[in-house]
Scaffold this active site. Sequence first.
Site, PDB file in Angstrom:
ATOM      1  CE  LYS A 196       2.564  -7.235  -7.769  1.00 23.39           C
ATOM      2  NZ  LYS A 196       2.622  -6.361  -8.957  1.00 23.39           N
ATOM      3  CE  LYS A 227       3.366  -4.539  -4.918  1.00 22.56           C
ATOM      4  NZ  LYS A 227       3.247  -4.158  -6.294  1.00 22.56           N
TER       5      LYS A 227
END
Length: 330
Positions: free
Chosen positions: A201, A255
């Site tokens: 992420k 992400k």
Amino acid sequence: MSPAFPTTRLRRLRYHPAVRELVRETRLSPANFILPLFVRPGEKIKLEISAMPGNYQLSPDMLLEELKAAADLGLGGAMLFGIPDAKDPTGGDALSDEGIIATALRAAKRAVPDLLIVPDLCFCEYTDHGHCGPIAEIGGRHEVDNDATLELLGRQAVVHARAGADMIAPSGMMDGMIGAIRGALDAAGFAHLPIMSYAAKYASAFYGPFREAAESAPKFGDRRSYQMDPAAAAEQAMREIELDLAEGADIVMVKPALPYLDIIRMARDRFPGVPLAAYNVSGEFSAIKAAAANGWLDEKKTALECLTSIRRAGANIILTYWAKDAARWL
Ligand code: PBG
């Protein structure tokens, strides 16, 4: 190798719509989409998030309508983000069986038992400072205390499990979080629950609209001491994924999605057989929505092209605010 032109004409694969359909490789299915939803305490609340048209902060009663729609459209599941009324330094609401996320989970599982419900596991929506764990002074800076957060994440995971979560999805990027959560779940009798880790992420500007939606913007500083640097070596993302798998992650996520298709592809090739998710985040959605509202882009075509690219890069699962629309369009 095929012979060159004029023997080979690749347009032969494109002239006829049925041939295009026949040789198509990347297909989108609602069963692979997860719809993110925002829930807050109260009744009859449906507040539109201004930067994310068609997305709302919902009270648990109103959430149920969305979940029923998601189930009817055949979506793979729904992800829930809780927005508590009261915030404190450690995010106590997230650790309570009477907190917003536990309350919403119980209501959701009662109303739509067959839909996969995945609450986001993090503290940033629940702390008064907006960071993803309690703050300590570390090396002269105010930082999220990694190891103190691990113990709290384990407790939060058990709250989710007890309330009926079908999967645990930690998004805080703490070192060791998967091992800590796996241990806590197993000790509490939830060894069967899978963990979908937000493994790679990035500290992304594309989360902007989400922070309005979840009221989770950090009150000081930013998240760059725990989320990944976009300019870091791609191999660092592979190390994050590898460590999470070693600690027991069942599904790993990259992400955001669109600016990190290279990372998705690399993860797909490096970890064959491991279910891979990608989060098509708020800013990726809002940018296209805004352009479409101005008549500059065709929303349906653009969104489906983006989702196709994420799938083609190698993601099996896509978290997207277009989940319901895309299911209807397909
Ligand atoms: C927080 C969390 C964030 C998102 C999902 N979980 C925000 C952040 O890290 O600041 C972003 C999702 C989106 O932008 O759609 N744990």
